[in-house]
Design an enzyme around this catalytic site. Structure first.
Site, PDB file in Angstrom:
ATOM      1  N   LYS A   1     -11.442   0.549  10.328  1.00  9.61           N
ATOM      2  CA  LYS A   1     -10.521   0.131   9.265  1.00  9.61           C
ATOM      3  C   LYS A   1      -9.174  -0.295   9.847  1.00  9.61           C
ATOM      4  O   LYS A   1      -8.681   0.341  10.773  1.00  9.61           O
ATOM      5  CB  LYS A   1     -10.316   1.334   8.323  1.00  9.61           C
ATOM      6  CG  LYS A   1      -9.531   1.033   7.061  1.00  9.61           C
ATOM      7  CD  LYS A   1      -9.198   2.305   6.286  1.00  9.61           C
ATOM      8  CE  LYS A   1      -7.839   2.832   6.658  1.00  9.61           C
ATOM      9  NZ  LYS A   1      -7.179   3.691   5.684  1.00  9.61           N
TER      10      LYS A   1
ATOM     11  N   LYS B   1      -8.063  12.430  10.168  1.00 13.50           N
ATOM     12  CA  LYS B   1      -6.687  12.643  10.648  1.00 13.50           C
ATOM     13  C   LYS B   1      -6.588  13.913  11.492  1.00 13.50           C
ATOM     14  O   LYS B   1      -5.715  14.020  12.329  1.00 13.50           O
ATOM     15  CB  LYS B   1      -5.705  12.780   9.470  1.00 13.50           C
ATOM     16  CG  LYS B   1      -5.682  11.616   8.533  1.00 13.50           C
ATOM     17  CD  LYS B   1      -4.513  10.698   8.803  1.00 13.50           C
ATOM     18  CE  LYS B   1      -4.559   9.526   7.863  1.00 13.50           C
ATOM     19  NZ  LYS B   1      -4.050   8.295   8.369  1.00 13.50           N
TER      20      LYS B   1
ATOM     21  N   LYS C   1      -2.377   1.493   9.109  1.00 16.35           N
ATOM     22  CA  LYS C   1      -1.011   1.323   9.610  1.00 16.35           C
ATOM     23  C   LYS C   1      -0.664   2.302  10.720  1.00 16.35           C
ATOM     24  O   LYS C   1       0.312   2.114  11.418  1.00 16.35           O
ATOM     25  CB  LYS C   1       0.007   1.345   8.472  1.00 16.35           C
ATOM     26  CG  LYS C   1       0.031   2.568   7.594  1.00 16.35           C
ATOM     27  CD  LYS C   1       1.181   2.407   6.609  1.00 16.35           C
ATOM     28  CE  LYS C   1       0.787   2.689   5.177  1.00 16.35           C
ATOM     29  NZ  LYS C   1       0.492   4.085   4.887  1.00 16.35           N
TER      30      LYS C   1
HETATM   31  P1  ATP Z   1      -2.471   5.576   7.377  1.00 12.59           P
HETATM   32  O1  ATP Z   1      -3.009   4.822   8.530  1.00 12.59           O
HETATM   33  O2  ATP Z   1      -1.076   6.051   7.522  1.00 12.59           O
HETATM   34  O3  ATP Z   1      -3.420   6.616   6.863  1.00 12.59           O
HETATM   35  P2  ATP Z   1      -3.270   3.422   5.667  1.00 12.59           P
HETATM   36  O4  ATP Z   1      -2.978   2.110   6.299  1.00 12.59           O
HETATM   37  O5  ATP Z   1      -4.687   3.869   5.603  1.00 12.59           O
HETATM   38  O6  ATP Z   1      -2.337   4.557   6.235  1.00 12.59           O
HETATM   39  P3  ATP Z   1      -2.494   4.224   3.016  1.00 12.59           P
HETATM   40  O7  ATP Z   1      -1.067   4.523   2.744  1.00 12.59           O
HETATM   41  O8  ATP Z   1      -3.438   5.371   3.200  1.00 12.59           O
HETATM   42  O9  ATP Z   1      -2.653   3.271   4.245  1.00 12.59           O
HETATM   43  O10 ATP Z   1      -3.063   3.283   1.910  1.00 12.59           O
HETATM   44  C1  ATP Z   1      -2.331   2.539   0.967  1.00 12.59           C
HETATM   45  C2  ATP Z   1      -3.302   1.759   0.147  1.00 12.59           C
HETATM   46  O11 ATP Z   1      -3.856   0.727   0.960  1.00 12.59           O
HETATM   47  C3  ATP Z   1      -4.499   2.578  -0.355  1.00 12.59           C
HETATM   48  O12 ATP Z   1      -4.841   2.148  -1.662  1.00 12.59           O
HETATM   49  C4  ATP Z   1      -5.577   2.251   0.601  1.00 12.59           C
HETATM   50  O13 ATP Z   1      -6.865   2.406   0.038  1.00 12.59           O
HETATM   51  C5  ATP Z   1      -5.282   0.798   0.929  1.00 12.59           C
HETATM   52  N1  ATP Z   1      -5.757   0.434   2.257  1.00 12.59           N
HETATM   53  C6  ATP Z   1      -5.368   0.999   3.428  1.00 12.59           C
HETATM   54  N2  ATP Z   1      -5.983   0.400   4.466  1.00 12.59           N
HETATM   55  C7  ATP Z   1      -6.803  -0.553   3.929  1.00 12.59           C
HETATM   56  C8  ATP Z   1      -7.719  -1.507   4.492  1.00 12.59           C
HETATM   57  N3  ATP Z   1      -7.898  -1.596   5.789  1.00 12.59           N
HETATM   58  N4  ATP Z   1      -8.364  -2.333   3.653  1.00 12.59           N
HETATM   59  C9  ATP Z   1      -8.174  -2.260   2.310  1.00 12.59           C
HETATM   60  N5  ATP Z   1      -7.340  -1.380   1.718  1.00 12.59           N
HETATM   61  C10 ATP Z   1      -6.654  -0.542   2.504  1.00 12.59           C
END
Ligand code: ATP
Ligand code: LTN
Length: 328
Positions: A193, A110, A196
């Site tokens: 990955k 980040k 969001k």
């Molecule tokens: P950001 O992009 O804002 O960092 P993010 O999409 O990575 O957000 P988080 O809020 O960090 O989402 O994650 C929420 C939950 O979803 C966590 O348990 C995280 O491990 C899971 N998660 C996020 N992205 C994935 C993915 N691509 N595949 C599986 N699990 C995921």
């Protein structure tokens, strides 16, 4: 057994969040005492518009309910509404160190494009607050996607360090990562990955069904024609196989066997059908929940219940480190 997890309301939830985290939470609500929250304080670690933060927070609550979490069985709440999180954060920050925090992959990912002068302390100290979240509930199990396991390992180090110094005060948590779908990849770049905060290559839980189909049909695939799980040589096909297997609750071998002899086009169509079959009813439930106008009441009631548990642990932590309380 205590189970705890949360999602931060930083953007539109993706299919990755759904498969890796959200969808699994409900399986725990019959297995023990379940606490699921909206990590709104964590959402402040990167700049976010206040209106967007409020609406994302409500959305996640509605998504929790739409995914089958039942407020009678599982306490749903906003992190910011339980003040013990911030208080425990202020204490526990003294037991995690600069070196280990700067090695966290999420922090590196980040912050690497940001200037030092723009990186907030909260982004750096993210795992401290996350440890507080987990430890306040004496959580045994923390269901998350793969990317969060490093933070939970750090929480475990903190428990060892703290308990060595003060006696058995904190309970050792363990990450629980789903067998299939712990890391869903971007549809436009299956080596990254699905996240969001990344706009391209995501399926959002609020996308309409035509968009979902279109995104899957145009997902990047690989050369060759076989439907095979091979992350190194076929990352695109492997990712679609994982999505299918996770949603159908089957293992990857069974998914591979199912698609033996399929062409890419027909395979993608079957994956799109599986995603639509899951998301369409989910979105209907979400709409009904939003229309019911009950989401905030559920969160406020949840925060009251969560506070009782969190405050008891906070008291234990304060006492252990030598802070005086009302009984002394
Ligand atoms: P950001 O992009 O804002 O960092 P993010 O999409 O990575 O957000 P988080 O809020 O960090 O989402 O994650 C929420 C939950 O979803 C966590 O348990 C995280 O491990 C899971 N998660 C996020 N992205 C994935 C993915 N691509 N595949 C599986 N699990 C995921
Ligand atoms: N960092 C998590 C959100 C989160 C969390 C937690 C998850 C904050 N505190 C405690 C499990 C337990 C994320 O989803 N990025």
């Amino acid at each position: 057994m205590r189970i705890l997890s949360g999602i931060k309301p930083t953007g539109q939830l993706t299919l990755g969040n759904y498969i890796g985290a959200l969808r699994n939470f409900k399986t725990f609500q019959d297995k023990g005492e379940c606490f699921i929250f909206i990590a709104d304080l964590h959402a402040l670690t990167l700049p976010i518009d206040p209106k967007v933060l409020r609406s994302n927070s409500l959305d996640i609550a509605a998504f929790y309910l739409a995914s089958g979490l039942d407020p009678k069985k599982c306490t749903l709440f906003l992190q910011s509404e339980v003040s013990a999180h911030a208080e425990a954060n202020a204490i526990l920050q003294n037991y995690l160190y600069m070196g280990e925090l700067s090695r966290m992959t999420q922090f590196k990912e980040k912050s690497h494009t940001m200037k030092d002068s723009a990186i907030g302390l909260g982004l750096f100290a993210y795992p401290v607050l996350m440890s507080a979240d987990i430890l306040l509930y004496d959580a045994n199990i923390v269901p998350v996607g793969e990317d969060q396991t490093q933070h939970i390992e750090l929480t475990r180090d903190l428990v060892n360090r703290f308990n060595k110094r003060y006696g058995k005060v904190l309970i050792m948590p363990k990450a629980e990562v789903g067998k299939v779908g712990k890391r869903i990849m971007s549809l436009s770049d299956p080596t990254k990955k699905m996240s969001k905060s990344d706009v391209k290559g995501d399926i959002y839980l609020k996308d309409d069904m035509a968009t979902v189909r279109k995104k899957i049909m145009s997902a990047v695939t690989d050369s060759g024609s076989e439907i095979k799980y091979d992350v190194e040589h076929k990352p695109g096909i492997s990712n679609l196989l994982v999505i299918y297997a996770a949603l159908k609750d089957i293992d990857l071998q069974a998914a591979e066997a199912h698609f033996k002899g399929y062409r890419y086009g027909d395979f993608k169509k079957a994956v799109a059908d599986a995603v639509v079959a899951e998301l369409e009813p989910f979105q209907k439930r979400y709409q009904e929940i939003i229309r019911s106008g009950k989401v905030l009441d559920i969160l406020h009631a949840g925060a009251k219940k969560a506070s009782v548990v969190a405050n008891a642990t906070l008291k234990r932590i304060k006492h252990a480190v030598g802070l005086l309380d009302e009984n002394q």
